[in-house]
Scaffold this active site. Structure first.
Site, PDB file in Angstrom:
ATOM      1  N   ARG A  86       0.858  -1.184   0.000  1.00  0.00           N
ATOM      2  CA  ARG A  86       0.000   0.000   0.000  1.00  0.00           C
ATOM      3  C   ARG A  86       0.893   1.232   0.000  1.00  0.00           C
ATOM      4  NH1 ARG A  86      -4.326   3.108  -0.940  1.00  0.00           N
ATOM      5  NH2 ARG A  86      -4.714   4.652   0.675  1.00  0.00           N
ATOM      6  N   GLU A 105       0.230  10.576   3.595  1.00  0.00           N
ATOM      7  CA  GLU A 105      -0.010  11.125   4.927  1.00  0.00           C
ATOM      8  C   GLU A 105      -1.323  11.901   4.986  1.00  0.00           C
ATOM      9  OE1 GLU A 105       2.505  13.652   8.200  1.00  0.00           O
ATOM     10  OE2 GLU A 105       2.848  14.116   6.096  1.00  0.00           O
ATOM     11  N   CYS A 106      -2.084  11.644   6.032  1.00  0.00           N
ATOM     12  CA  CYS A 106      -3.343  12.354   6.281  1.00  0.00           C
ATOM     13  C   CYS A 106      -3.495  12.482   7.793  1.00  0.00           C
ATOM     14  CB  CYS A 106      -4.525  11.599   5.671  1.00  0.00           C
ATOM     15  SG  CYS A 106      -6.118  12.390   6.006  1.00  0.00           S
ATOM     16  N   GLN A 139      -8.624   3.377   5.335  1.00  0.00           N
ATOM     17  CA  GLN A 139      -7.751   2.676   4.392  1.00  0.00           C
ATOM     18  C   GLN A 139      -6.447   2.244   5.061  1.00  0.00           C
ATOM     19  OE1 GLN A 139      -7.449   5.441   1.064  1.00  0.00           O
ATOM     20  NE2 GLN A 139      -8.803   4.113  -0.115  1.00  0.00           N
ATOM     21  N   ASP A 164      -4.287  17.049  -7.603  1.00  0.00           N
ATOM     22  CA  ASP A 164      -3.381  16.135  -6.900  1.00  0.00           C
ATOM     23  C   ASP A 164      -1.951  16.552  -7.196  1.00  0.00           C
ATOM     24  OD1 ASP A 164      -2.024  14.003  -5.725  1.00  0.00           O
ATOM     25  OD2 ASP A 164      -3.446  12.506  -6.455  1.00  0.00           O
ATOM     26  N   ARG A 203       0.777  15.181  -5.633  1.00  0.00           N
ATOM     27  CA  ARG A 203       1.724  14.183  -5.118  1.00  0.00           C
ATOM     28  C   ARG A 203       2.697  13.698  -6.185  1.00  0.00           C
ATOM     29  NH1 ARG A 203      -2.681  10.296  -2.449  1.00  0.00           N
ATOM     30  NH2 ARG A 203      -3.675  10.912  -4.408  1.00  0.00           N
TER      31      ARG A 203
END
EC number: 3.5.4.25
Length: 196
Positions: A49, A53-54, A70, A126, A128
């Protein structure tokens, strides 16, 4: 290679003992972490996976997203598999940073969706950079994975960066009244596969 492997230690968790491996970006000094469970060597593709970061979802139990759900589901599946990797990608808020994420939340409270809120703040939907994650896999000696994700763009970028994605394993958890619009927007505007 954009990263170097700098430290590792055992990390006991409710899912079992992981090896925590720390990486440092060469250009910025930013750090990222891999959690490795079991023996990932060999020729069998590893369940993995890439988790961005959240803070709000992972540590503060926010129901605005599915991130914390998740994270827990991925760690559970990796432990049940007996081997696997969770890359903790330190790019908060799809890489707009925590304070901008809070600003985006405020815009969402005014009726903007998650993509529109990012655009209002001057960001792409996004931001990222998943190529960093490909380097993390390579530094762990892994080139073939079964990837726990709903994001086809993540599969595409990792594949282009040299990681062989043998299978995309859906990770659909955590839908609730607080994040339905967010998840629907991710499916409709960002192509996330949330119905399989």
């Amino acid at each position: 290679m954009q990263l170097k492997r700098v430290a590792e230690a055992k990390l006991p968790t409710p899912w079992g003992d992981f090896l925590m491996v720390g990486f440092e970006e060469l250009a910025t000094g930013h750090d990222h972490v891999a959690l490795v469970y079991g023996d990932i060597s060999g020729h069998t593709p590893v369940l993995a996976r890439v988790h961005s970061e959240c803070l709000t979802g992972d540590a503060l139990f926010s129901l605005r997203c599915d991130c914390g759900f998740q994270l827990e589901a991925a760690l559970t599946q990796i432990a049940e598999e007996g081997r696997g990797i969770l890359l903790y990608h330190r790019q908060e808020g799809r890489n707009i940073g925590l304070l901008n994420k809070i600003r985006a939340y405020a815009l969402q409270d005014q009726g903007y969706d998650t993509v529109e809120a990012n655009h209002q703040l001057g960001f792409a939907a996004d931001e990222r950079d998943f190529t960093l994650c490909a380097d993390m896999f390579k530094l762990l000696g892994v080139n073939e994975v079964r990837l726990l994700t709903n994001n086809p763009k993540k599969v595409e970028i990792l594949t282009e960066a040299g990681i062989n994605i043998i299978e995309r394993v859906p990770l659909i958890v955590g839908r609730n009244p607080n994040n339905e619009h967010y998840l629907d927007t991710k499916a409709e505007k960002m192509g996330h596969l949330l119905n399989k």
